[in-house]
Design a protein around this motif. Sequence first.
Motif, PDB file in Angstrom:
ATOM      1  N   THR A  97       0.835  -1.206   0.000  1.00 60.50           N
ATOM      2  CA  THR A  97       0.000   0.000   0.000  1.00 60.50           C
ATOM      3  C   THR A  97       0.869   1.255   0.000  1.00 60.50           C
ATOM      4  O   THR A  97       0.535   2.248   0.649  1.00 60.50           O
ATOM      5  CB  THR A  97      -0.936   0.005   1.222  1.00 60.50           C
ATOM      6  N   GLY A  98       2.003   1.194  -0.671  1.00 61.07           N
ATOM      7  CA  GLY A  98       2.889   2.338  -0.745  1.00 61.07           C
ATOM      8  C   GLY A  98       3.801   2.506   0.444  1.00 61.07           C
ATOM      9  O   GLY A  98       4.453   3.545   0.581  1.00 61.07           O
ATOM     10  N   LEU A  99       3.885   1.502   1.322  1.00 63.08           N
ATOM     11  CA  LEU A  99       4.702   1.622   2.528  1.00 63.08           C
ATOM     12  C   LEU A  99       6.177   1.355   2.262  1.00 63.08           C
ATOM     13  O   LEU A  99       7.043   1.909   2.947  1.00 63.08           O
ATOM     14  CB  LEU A  99       4.189   0.650   3.602  1.00 63.08           C
ATOM     15  N   ASP A 154       0.570   4.242 -13.228  1.00 64.85           N
ATOM     16  CA  ASP A 154      -0.112   5.544 -13.217  1.00 64.85           C
ATOM     17  C   ASP A 154      -0.998   5.769 -12.001  1.00 64.85           C
ATOM     18  O   ASP A 154      -1.842   6.673 -11.999  1.00 64.85           O
ATOM     19  CB  ASP A 154      -0.931   5.717 -14.498  1.00 64.85           C
ATOM     20  N   GLN A 155      -0.841   4.990 -10.926  1.00 63.69           N
ATOM     21  CA  GLN A 155      -1.624   5.240  -9.717  1.00 63.69           C
ATOM     22  C   GLN A 155      -1.142   6.509  -9.018  1.00 63.69           C
ATOM     23  O   GLN A 155      -0.050   7.012  -9.273  1.00 63.69           O
ATOM     24  CB  GLN A 155      -1.499   4.061  -8.745  1.00 63.69           C
ATOM     25  N   VAL A 156      -1.978   7.006  -8.111  1.00 62.85           N
ATOM     26  CA  VAL A 156      -1.575   8.118  -7.253  1.00 62.85           C
ATOM     27  C   VAL A 156      -1.200   7.549  -5.889  1.00 62.85           C
ATOM     28  O   VAL A 156      -1.606   6.455  -5.517  1.00 62.85           O
ATOM     29  CB  VAL A 156      -2.703   9.159  -7.110  1.00 62.85           C
ATOM     30  N   ALA A 157      -0.422   8.316  -5.141  1.00 60.80           N
ATOM     31  CA  ALA A 157      -0.003   7.871  -3.812  1.00 60.80           C
ATOM     32  C   ALA A 157      -1.147   8.033  -2.808  1.00 60.80           C
ATOM     33  O   ALA A 157      -1.899   9.013  -2.883  1.00 60.80           O
ATOM     34  CB  ALA A 157       1.210   8.672  -3.371  1.00 60.80           C
ATOM     35  N   PRO A 158      -1.285   7.086  -1.880  1.00 67.45           N
ATOM     36  CA  PRO A 158      -0.519   5.851  -1.780  1.00 67.45           C
ATOM     37  C   PRO A 158      -1.049   4.803  -2.746  1.00 67.45           C
ATOM     38  O   PRO A 158      -2.251   4.546  -2.778  1.00 67.45           O
ATOM     39  CB  PRO A 158      -0.723   5.427  -0.331  1.00 67.45           C
ATOM     40  N   GLY A 166     -10.033   0.388  -3.888  1.00 70.48           N
ATOM     41  CA  GLY A 166      -9.579   1.761  -3.709  1.00 70.48           C
ATOM     42  C   GLY A 166      -8.601   2.248  -4.754  1.00 70.48           C
ATOM     43  O   GLY A 166      -7.681   3.002  -4.435  1.00 70.48           O
ATOM     44  N   LYS A 167      -8.825   1.865  -6.025  1.00 81.85           N
ATOM     45  CA  LYS A 167      -7.887   2.296  -7.069  1.00 81.85           C
ATOM     46  C   LYS A 167      -8.149   3.745  -7.480  1.00 81.85           C
ATOM     47  O   LYS A 167      -9.286   4.152  -7.721  1.00 81.85           O
ATOM     48  CB  LYS A 167      -8.020   1.411  -8.319  1.00 81.85           C
ATOM     49  N   ARG A 168      -7.052   4.517  -7.576  1.00 87.10           N
ATOM     50  CA  ARG A 168      -7.120   5.870  -8.114  1.00 87.10           C
ATOM     51  C   ARG A 168      -5.905   6.070  -9.010  1.00 87.10           C
ATOM     52  O   ARG A 168      -4.798   5.640  -8.675  1.00 87.10           O
ATOM     53  CB  ARG A 168      -7.112   6.923  -6.992  1.00 87.10           C
ATOM     54  N   ARG A 197       2.597   0.462 -17.054  1.00 86.46           N
ATOM     55  CA  ARG A 197       1.393  -0.179 -16.506  1.00 86.46           C
ATOM     56  C   ARG A 197       0.317   0.863 -16.239  1.00 86.46           C
ATOM     57  O   ARG A 197       0.600   1.970 -15.768  1.00 86.46           O
ATOM     58  CB  ARG A 197       1.743  -0.900 -15.199  1.00 86.46           C
ATOM     59  N   THR A 198      -0.919   0.479 -16.507  1.00 87.41           N
ATOM     60  CA  THR A 198      -2.052   1.316 -16.111  1.00 87.41           C
ATOM     61  C   THR A 198      -3.003   0.522 -15.229  1.00 87.41           C
ATOM     62  O   THR A 198      -3.221  -0.681 -15.442  1.00 87.41           O
ATOM     63  CB  THR A 198      -2.811   1.878 -17.310  1.00 87.41           C
ATOM     64  N   ASP A 199      -3.548   1.192 -14.225  1.00 81.31           N
ATOM     65  CA  ASP A 199      -4.576   0.615 -13.354  1.00 81.31           C
ATOM     66  C   ASP A 199      -5.936   1.243 -13.635  1.00 81.31           C
ATOM     67  O   ASP A 199      -6.858   1.151 -12.818  1.00 81.31           O
ATOM     68  CB  ASP A 199      -4.194   0.842 -11.890  1.00 81.31           C
ATOM     69  N   ALA A 200      -6.066   1.877 -14.815  1.00 78.77           N
ATOM     70  CA  ALA A 200      -7.307   2.574 -15.139  1.00 78.77           C
ATOM     71  C   ALA A 200      -8.484   1.632 -15.308  1.00 78.77           C
ATOM     72  O   ALA A 200      -9.643   2.072 -15.202  1.00 78.77           O
ATOM     73  CB  ALA A 200      -7.112   3.408 -16.408  1.00 78.77           C
ATOM     74  N   ARG A 201      -8.249   0.342 -15.582  1.00 73.43           N
ATOM     75  CA  ARG A 201      -9.384  -0.586 -15.741  1.00 73.43           C
ATOM     76  C   ARG A 201     -10.220  -0.613 -14.473  1.00 73.43           C
ATOM     77  O   ARG A 201     -11.456  -0.583 -14.543  1.00 73.43           O
ATOM     78  CB  ARG A 201      -8.870  -1.994 -16.069  1.00 73.43           C
TER      79      ARG A 201
END
Length: 561
Positions: A97-99, A154-158, A166-168, A197-201
């Motif tokens: 989770t970005g840790l 292309d995700q935002v933090a975290p 919780g994908k953004r 990579r994209t998580d836009a899906r």
Amino acid sequence: QDSGTFSHNMAAAHHRALRVRVFAGPGHDATVGSSAGPKYVRNRAPTLRKLLQQPGILKGPCCHDGLSARLIERAGFQFAFMSGFCTAGAKLGMPDTGLISYSEMLDTGRAANEATRAIPIIGDGDTGYGNAMNVKRTVRGYAQAGFAGILIEDQVAPKSCGHVRGKRVASREEAVARIRAAVDAREEGADILILARTDARQAESLDEALWRVAAFADAGADILFVDALESEAEMRAFCRAGGAAARVPKMANMLEGGGKTPIMSPAQLEDMGFKLVAYPLSLLGVSIRAMEGALAGLREGRVPGADELGSFASIQAAVGFPEYYEEEARYAISLSNERTTSWKPTATSPTATTASPPLSAASAASSAASAASASSGGGSGAASVVEADAVIEESSATTLVSKAPPAREEGSSGSGSTPRPRYFLVKITDKSNGVAKLETRIPANFMAGLTALVPAVAGVNIESMINSAMRERTGGDPKAPIVSLDTGSGDKLEVFVEIEAHYAHVDDEEQLPVCWSCMSHELMMLEDAACGLLPSAPAVEKSNAHTRAVLGYYRDCRCYT
């Protein structure tokens, strides 16, 4: 040959044995290795490029440390992927989770690349750890660590795993800027492939994801990846993407154990149009289950069986002991002179020249300084000047001129004293089937802590039993155990002497454990763990022992290290 000619010839032979090829710039191989054994490939990006141009789908399990990367290569896979999910779990014991930080991922990547010889590894670079400038630094760092490729998303933090909630994602402009920055870092000299990579899906829609991978391809990405596709139809739509994306290899992610993407066989994925497939959880998942099972058994007093644990030899092979010993043998040197030399006085002189083990630079300087001080003092008026006890003379081999030590008192023990063990071999065997559950070397001065390994012998004075057995031991089979007892849990504990050393006479007061090898490396004679000998001599000050070592008072040593 004289020493100069010998050194020159040895250097020339070493230079011939090491074949080194280093090429600068992208697309060139960089290999370093000896003439024996597989070569270590420093730059593995060219290997990955070649694999992408060859027919067939590339299967890549995910690693999370040096051992898992080594096992993947040993199993014959063509590439590996260092997953952020697995690395965060294994290194930190925390969720993806970005840790986990850039430096922690970089450190793990260096270990994975150092533990392997040639397999290309793609590293998870997450979002690049900041803005476009951070992305460039991350790409350069991963290339320097030995990665063949880097994933930028292309995700935002975290950020988090693509298959959890919780994908953004960042805006289109920022997402494309990250990939452009990564490509620029590659073009500026970081020889590494960019996996976009994209998580836009999951964050927005399939159409948005397809737009982004097309833009990533236009920006210069080497490989494309849409995470968490939810059906075979979506996977096929990704592989049919047009424009620049049509020419860029695509990766599938087969998240084992219940991810959003359906699990397909490599043949099915290749038929769809995928070029690479990653298996993120196979190694970490089975490791967790195996460790939980072993811990449950240990809690009930059961040691894992051979079918679960394997043999000690197989564990050594997995971490590289055989290769280490094979390579170590190429550089072996003889220490026979150091181990057998003893102090022998001449009949006609109060001083004697002794072939001594090489002194450390500090010890030699100290002795030389003492000699200089004594010789310059001269005269009876220099009451504070002490006569030099030792001087170092220049020669091809270090020579020590030393005063003779005090004569031994009658009855004092010398090199003929009872031999003392340096290491013990401890073996635990299942009495019902004869299978060895544990076989390990333990330094003699750690035997008192044997109960940490074998709780069943708590309360048994193993050290006393060993000392008694050593005193009574005369001749007999040297391979026979000196201690053998029933642990009370169906196992037999045996203790064997592996290596023996002797005590050397120091003076009429003390005996000290002696090792020529240690004397030649900082003269560490009185550390509790020095050479694994027991006991140390607390009654003698360390400074006095050091002085006596310099003066050659330790003699008749037979420590086979």
